[in-house]
Design a protein around this motif. Structure first.
Motif, mmCIF file in Angstrom:
data_model
loop_
_atom_site.group_PDB
_atom_site.id
_atom_site.type_symbol
_atom_site.label_atom_id
_atom_site.label_comp_id
_atom_site.label_asym_id
_atom_site.label_seq_id
_atom_site.Cartn_x
_atom_site.Cartn_y
_atom_site.Cartn_z
ATOM 1 N N GLU A 276 0.829 -1.202 0.000
ATOM 2 C CA GLU A 276 0.000 0.000 0.000
ATOM 3 C C GLU A 276 0.866 1.255 0.000
ATOM 4 O O GLU A 276 0.504 2.282 -0.585
ATOM 5 C CB GLU A 276 -0.903 -0.019 1.241
ATOM 6 N N THR A 277 2.020 1.159 0.644
ATOM 7 C CA THR A 277 2.909 2.311 0.820
ATOM 8 C C THR A 277 3.519 2.812 -0.476
ATOM 9 O O THR A 277 3.815 3.995 -0.610
ATOM 10 C CB THR A 277 4.043 1.931 1.778
ATOM 11 N N THR A 278 3.752 1.917 -1.423
ATOM 12 C CA THR A 278 4.465 2.310 -2.645
ATOM 13 C C THR A 278 3.763 1.898 -3.933
ATOM 14 O O THR A 278 4.047 2.466 -4.986
ATOM 15 C CB THR A 278 5.874 1.681 -2.670
ATOM 16 N N GLY A 279 2.874 0.906 -3.857
ATOM 17 C CA GLY A 279 2.342 0.339 -5.088
ATOM 18 C C GLY A 279 0.873 0.563 -5.344
ATOM 19 O O GLY A 279 0.323 0.047 -6.321
ATOM 20 N N ARG A 280 0.211 1.348 -4.494
ATOM 21 C CA ARG A 280 -1.240 1.474 -4.611
ATOM 22 C C ARG A 280 -1.663 2.067 -5.958
ATOM 23 O O ARG A 280 -2.612 1.590 -6.589
ATOM 24 C CB ARG A 280 -1.773 2.354 -3.482
ATOM 25 N N GLU A 281 -0.980 3.111 -6.406
ATOM 26 C CA GLU A 281 -1.375 3.755 -7.655
ATOM 27 C C GLU A 281 -1.249 2.796 -8.839
ATOM 28 O O GLU A 281 -2.138 2.701 -9.675
ATOM 29 C CB GLU A 281 -0.532 5.010 -7.893
ATOM 30 N N ALA A 282 -0.117 2.085 -8.901
ATOM 31 C CA ALA A 282 0.089 1.138 -10.002
ATOM 32 C C ALA A 282 -0.926 0.007 -9.937
ATOM 33 O O ALA A 282 -1.452 -0.435 -10.969
ATOM 34 C CB ALA A 282 1.509 0.581 -9.944
ATOM 35 N N MET A 283 -1.225 -0.464 -8.726
ATOM 36 C CA MET A 283 -2.195 -1.547 -8.569
ATOM 37 C C MET A 283 -3.590 -1.089 -8.986
ATOM 38 O O MET A 283 -4.304 -1.804 -9.699
ATOM 39 C CB MET A 283 -2.203 -2.016 -7.112
#
Length: 320
Positions: free
Chosen positions: A89-96
């Motif tokens: 959630e800290t780094t990959g939320r936008e890409a996910m």
């Protein structure tokens, strides 16, 4: 028809039904290998190998594929890759979110681990920058210089993770007008080797630390307290202290997700249910990472030990 003949016929019928059921169960999941992605930090290698071994126990074929943490979504959308066990959630939320919005990638649910990633400093640095952990202390030139090195002075040095991890630290420095220079570690191992070296020498260091991991338990220190993350901070420049730039806040905290190709549920329905059911907590993961990174065990040894000790947990995931 004699009683014996009836028993034989009923026996044959039951055998046929059993064989049919077995054949149906065996054909439930495709024989094609399920491609699980591998990244460049120990915990993810452990999580992925645990899932792979559990799927193999269920009779699935498994293939491990090295992939870039964020760029992997292109392969997950096409089905060239199938499962990624850790999307933070800290780094990959936008890409996910961008990938799931296509309908070609599915969020398989939380892993059970909670993610924290942020700027971190050893406790011994606090006397040189007494305003910490408040992020505004970093704006003081004297504080920044306390964290400097020959290559960055008079600016402070922030050692970020590998560039493939994302995290927006370069943007954060600019948006919050911090007198720091971001230097990216080449690998996860290099990041923590530098922490170990600095800590032993009581040398200045500010770096990206994440949890679950052994480092926050082994070393005394604190995370910098930035303005609290909101989605608007990343998406709306008008939000926050800098009206012209996004990323003027800290990293989000939250779940570590399992994601994958949307076709997994149809091609490997049994594996799909097992992947969704998989769960592990921060303490367990921290202990396994410690065994690998500090105690010299291999990922193979640590995951084998977990599998052997936790049959009562993972067997129901695969219907055993």
């Amino acid at each position: 028809m004699s009683k014996t003949t009836g028993i034989l016929i009923r026996g044959l019928t039951m055998s046929a039904l059993a064989l049919a059921a077995a054949g149906s169960a065996g054909a439930q999941d495709s024989a094609d290998p399920i491609k699980l992605t591998l990244h460049d930090w120990t915990g993810q290698l452990i999580t992925t190998q645990l899932m792979g071994k559990i799927l193999q126990k269920a009779g699935n074929n498994v293939e491990y594929v090295q992939a870039d943490y964020l760029a992997q979504f292109a392969g997950l959308e096409t089905g060239d890759l199938d499962v990624a066990m850790e999307m933070w959630e800290t780094t990959g939320r936008e890409a996910m979110d961008a990938a799931t919005a296509t309908g070609k990638v599915e969020n398989f649910g939380p892993t059970g681990m909670k993610a924290k990633e942020e700027w971190w400093y050893p406790e011994y640095m606090k006397e040189k920058c007494p305003g910490l952990p408040n992020w505004e202390a970093l704006k003081d030139p004297a504080c920044a210089e306390a964290f400097s090195t020959a290559e960055t002075a008079p600016k402070g040095r922030y050692l970020g993770g590998p560039v493939t991890w994302g995290g927006f630290d370069d943007e954060r420095v600019e948006a919050l007008d911090l007198p720091f220079e971001v230097i990216h570690a080449g690998t996860d191992a290099a990041l923590f080797a530098e922490l170990e070296s600095a800590y032993q020498r009581q040398a200045p260091i500010m770096l990206w630390i994440y949890a679950p991991h052994w480092a926050p338990a082994k070393y005394k220190g604190e995370w910098v307290e930035f303005p609290e993350y909101t989605p608007e901070c990343y998406n709306d420049p008008a939000w926050g202290s800098n009206p012209d730039m996004a990323y003027d806040c800290g990293k989000p905290f939250g779940e570590i997700w399992k994601v994958g190709w949307a076709g997994v549920k149809d091609k490997w329905p049994g594996a799909y249910e097992a992947i969704k059911a998989f769960t592990i907590d921060n303490d367990e993961m921290g202990q396994m990472i410690t065994e690998v990174d500090l105690n010299g065990k291999t990922v193979e040894e640590v995951t084998d030990a977990w599998i052997a000790a936790n049959e009562g947990r993972w067997k129901p995931w695969i219907g055993q």
